[in-house]
Motif scaffolding. Structure first.
Motif, PDB file in Angstrom:
ATOM      1  N   ILE A 107      -1.006   4.395   0.543  1.00  0.00           N
ATOM      2  CA  ILE A 107      -0.124   3.101   0.370  1.00  0.00           C
ATOM      3  C   ILE A 107      -0.627   1.821   0.203  1.00  0.00           C
ATOM      4  CG2 ILE A 107       2.548   1.300   1.324  1.00  0.00           C
ATOM      5  CD1 ILE A 107       3.604   4.324   2.346  1.00  0.00           C
ATOM      6  N   CYS A 108      -0.337   1.346  -0.561  1.00  0.00           N
ATOM      7  CA  CYS A 108      -1.789  -0.029  -1.510  1.00  0.00           C
ATOM      8  C   CYS A 108      -0.499  -1.262  -0.578  1.00  0.00           C
ATOM      9  CB  CYS A 108      -1.884   0.116  -2.534  1.00  0.00           C
ATOM     10  SG  CYS A 108      -2.802  -1.756  -3.717  1.00  0.00           S
ATOM     11  N   GLY A 109      -1.016  -1.890  -0.732  1.00  0.00           N
ATOM     12  CA  GLY A 109      -0.456  -3.476  -0.509  1.00  0.00           C
ATOM     13  C   GLY A 109       0.763  -3.794  -1.291  1.00  0.00           C
ATOM     14  N   SER A 110       0.656  -3.536  -2.999  1.00  0.00           N
ATOM     15  CA  SER A 110       0.758  -3.899  -3.743  1.00  0.00           C
ATOM     16  C   SER A 110       2.249  -2.967  -4.082  1.00  0.00           C
ATOM     17  CB  SER A 110       0.286  -4.431  -5.313  1.00  0.00           C
ATOM     18  OG  SER A 110      -0.554  -2.800  -5.260  1.00  0.00           O
ATOM     19  N   ASP A 111       1.474  -1.736  -3.655  1.00  0.00           N
ATOM     20  CA  ASP A 111       3.452  -1.028  -3.354  1.00  0.00           C
ATOM     21  C   ASP A 111       3.961  -1.683  -2.224  1.00  0.00           C
ATOM     22  OD1 ASP A 111       2.499   1.561  -4.756  1.00  0.00           O
ATOM     23  OD2 ASP A 111       1.107   2.130  -3.212  1.00  0.00           O
TER      24      ASP A 111
ATOM     25  N   GLY B  28       3.589   3.938  -6.219  1.00  0.00           N
ATOM     26  CA  GLY B  28       2.295   4.441  -5.642  1.00  0.00           C
ATOM     27  C   GLY B  28       0.685   4.853  -6.734  1.00  0.00           C
ATOM     28  N   HIS B  29       0.017   3.854  -6.208  1.00  0.00           N
ATOM     29  CA  HIS B  29      -1.364   4.514  -7.580  1.00  0.00           C
ATOM     30  C   HIS B  29      -2.200   4.471  -7.164  1.00  0.00           C
ATOM     31  CE1 HIS B  29      -1.032   0.442  -6.375  1.00  0.00           C
ATOM     32  NE2 HIS B  29      -1.944   0.479  -6.447  1.00  0.00           N
ATOM     33  N   GLU B  30      -2.490   4.729  -5.559  1.00  0.00           N
ATOM     34  CA  GLU B  30      -4.193   5.178  -4.705  1.00  0.00           C
ATOM     35  C   GLU B  30      -4.221   6.746  -4.532  1.00  0.00           C
ATOM     36  OE1 GLU B  30      -5.442   1.523  -2.914  1.00  0.00           O
ATOM     37  OE2 GLU B  30      -4.446   2.677  -1.196  1.00  0.00           O
ATOM     38  N   ILE B  31      -3.933   7.189  -6.188  1.00  0.00           N
ATOM     39  CA  ILE B  31      -4.264   9.338  -5.502  1.00  0.00           C
ATOM     40  C   ILE B  31      -5.453   9.573  -6.399  1.00  0.00           C
ATOM     41  CG2 ILE B  31      -2.910  10.776  -7.141  1.00  0.00           C
ATOM     42  CD1 ILE B  31      -0.948   8.206  -8.721  1.00  0.00           C
TER      43      ILE B  31
ATOM     44  N   ASN C 172      -9.380   3.927  -5.771  1.00  0.00           N
ATOM     45  CA  ASN C 172      -9.215   3.480  -6.727  1.00  0.00           C
ATOM     46  C   ASN C 172      -8.312   2.273  -7.596  1.00  0.00           C
ATOM     47  OD1 ASN C 172      -6.855   4.205  -6.658  1.00  0.00           O
ATOM     48  ND2 ASN C 172      -6.085   4.929  -8.798  1.00  0.00           N
ATOM     49  N   CYS C 173      -7.719   1.782  -6.021  1.00  0.00           N
ATOM     50  CA  CYS C 173      -7.467   0.733  -5.687  1.00  0.00           C
ATOM     51  C   CYS C 173      -8.179  -0.377  -4.809  1.00  0.00           C
ATOM     52  CB  CYS C 173      -5.694   0.068  -5.582  1.00  0.00           C
ATOM     53  SG  CYS C 173      -5.037  -1.250  -6.264  1.00  0.00           S
ATOM     54  N   ALA C 174      -8.178  -0.405  -3.982  1.00  0.00           N
ATOM     55  CA  ALA C 174      -8.837  -1.473  -3.115  1.00  0.00           C
ATOM     56  C   ALA C 174      -9.591  -1.535  -3.212  1.00  0.00           C
ATOM     57  CB  ALA C 174      -8.249  -0.578  -1.440  1.00  0.00           C
TER      58      ALA C 174
END
Ligand code: ZN
Length: 364
Positions: free
Chosen positions: A41-45, A62-65, A163-165
């Motif tokens: 879970i990213c901060g942007s979620d 959810g995008h950090e997969i 893939n995000c942070a």
């Protein structure tokens, strides 16, 4: 009957989440269907779920997969590192799909700002192929996405935030040209700050100062190459600036990463930079993040400010290499402080919002 997959779907702007089932899509040319192993879970979620930025509904956030390939469409043969891809391979992929043909992809060198941009966990799941986010059993990966096969010994939970942070921080340090022996200040000891510190150490930086207002976060980040911890909770602006000056020979820091998403940290940061310093702003990923600043600080100190939003495929490529190369040196596996099941995504979002967690992992 078509095979079905389950997803945690946000169905209303007030953050209601319910479990839904969708049929698994046919896999078109250049596309991949992956089973989701783990999504952090990213901060942007949290911003999307809490209503601080608008999202199309219904949506699978959810995008950090990290996923495992279950079906490859025609034409899928290699990842973006030229490694062959097969069913059963574990992969990560860019959080965005870019068209590769528009002005921003081809001319401006900003594929993350593609005119036809699609982002996992950001688009509605109302229509097939439905599986466009990570809080789900499956994710449907489209051809404008860059995939990377993961090394066998890189665990899902270590790789998920890449893939995000992590990629965003790699892009941010690149944007401000961080160099060996420089002194940095990282504002915010969350996941972005942790990766920012570990990278700065890996790049050979000198003083790596981290500020935050939560002791437990500062306590955690000290294992990631940090040289100086600053709990700014009871400090006024002058005291903070004095502390920075004291460890940088009176000059101020060369580079700053603002990763807390607190706009008022920007004017403070400008005062902590040395003359000619560079400021990377990545935290404020939501609208109306106002701050007041003295433009004279920018001019007289000849400061560069770079906003960095997402990243390019090369940054994810580096992120995977970085984790693989340094996972024995930095305790990245400890970044996942909470694990939850798909049914409990709302609980996970609440934990993430409370600041109690570093990263919450959803394990479908
Ligand atoms: Zn993110």
């Amino acid at each position: 009957m078509a095979q079905m997959g389950r997803a945690a779907v946000m169905t209303s702007a007030d953050g209601r989440i319910e479990m839904r089932e969708y049929p698994l899509p046919d896999v078109a040319e250049g596309c991949i269907l992956a089973k989701v192993n783990c999504c952090t879970i990213c901060g942007s979620d949290v911003h999307s779920w809490a209503g601080s930025r608008p999202v199309p509904l219904p949506i699978i956030l959810g995008h950090e997969i990290v996923g495992t390939i279950v079906r490859c469409g025609p034409g899928v043969s290699h990842d973006c590192n030229d490694t062959p891809l097969r069913v059963g391979d574990r992969i990560t992929w860019t959080l965005m799909d870019s068209c590769g043909r528009c002005y921003y992809c081809r001319i401006a060198g900003l594929p993350m700002k593609c005119r036809h941009l699609k982002k996992y966990g950001h688009d509605s799941c109302g229509q097939p192929p439905h599986f466009l986010g990570g809080f789900s059993e499956y994710c449907y990966i489209t051809p404008g996405t860059c995939c990377f096969k993961l090394p066998d010994n890189l665990p899902d939970e270590v790789a998920a935030p890449a893939n995000c942070a992590l990629s965003t921080v790699i892009a941010a340090w690149e944007a401000v040209g961080l160099s060996p022996f420089e002194n940095v200040l990282i504002q915010g000891a969350g996941a972005l700050g942790i990766y920012g510190a570990a990278l700065a150490r890996h790049y050979g930086c000198n003083r790596i100062i981290v500020s935050d207002i939560l002791d437990h976060r500062l306590d955690f980040i000290k294992n990631f190459g940090v040289t100086d911890l600053l709990n700014t909770n009871d400090m006024n602006q002058e005291e903070i600036i004095d502390q920075i000056q004291a460890v940088t020979e009176g000059k101020g820091v060369d580079c700053i990463l603002e990763s807390a998403g607190i706009p008022d940290l920007i004017p403070l940061g400008l005062k902590c930079l040395r003359k000619g310093g560079r400021y990377a702003e990545v935290g404020c990923v939501f609208p109306r993040a106002q701050f007041q600043s003295d433009a004279f600080d920018l001019v007289s100190k000849m400061i560069t400010v770079k906003g960095v939003h997402n990243y390019d495929a090369r940054h994810l490529h580096k992120a995977v290499h970085f984790l693989h190369a340094t996972q024995d040196r930095f305790p990245f596996h400890k970044i996942i402080t909470h694990r939850i099941q798909l049914e409990d995504v709302a609980t996970g979002l609440n934990i993430a919002k409370s600041g109690e967690a570093i990263r919450v992992a959803v394990i479908p």
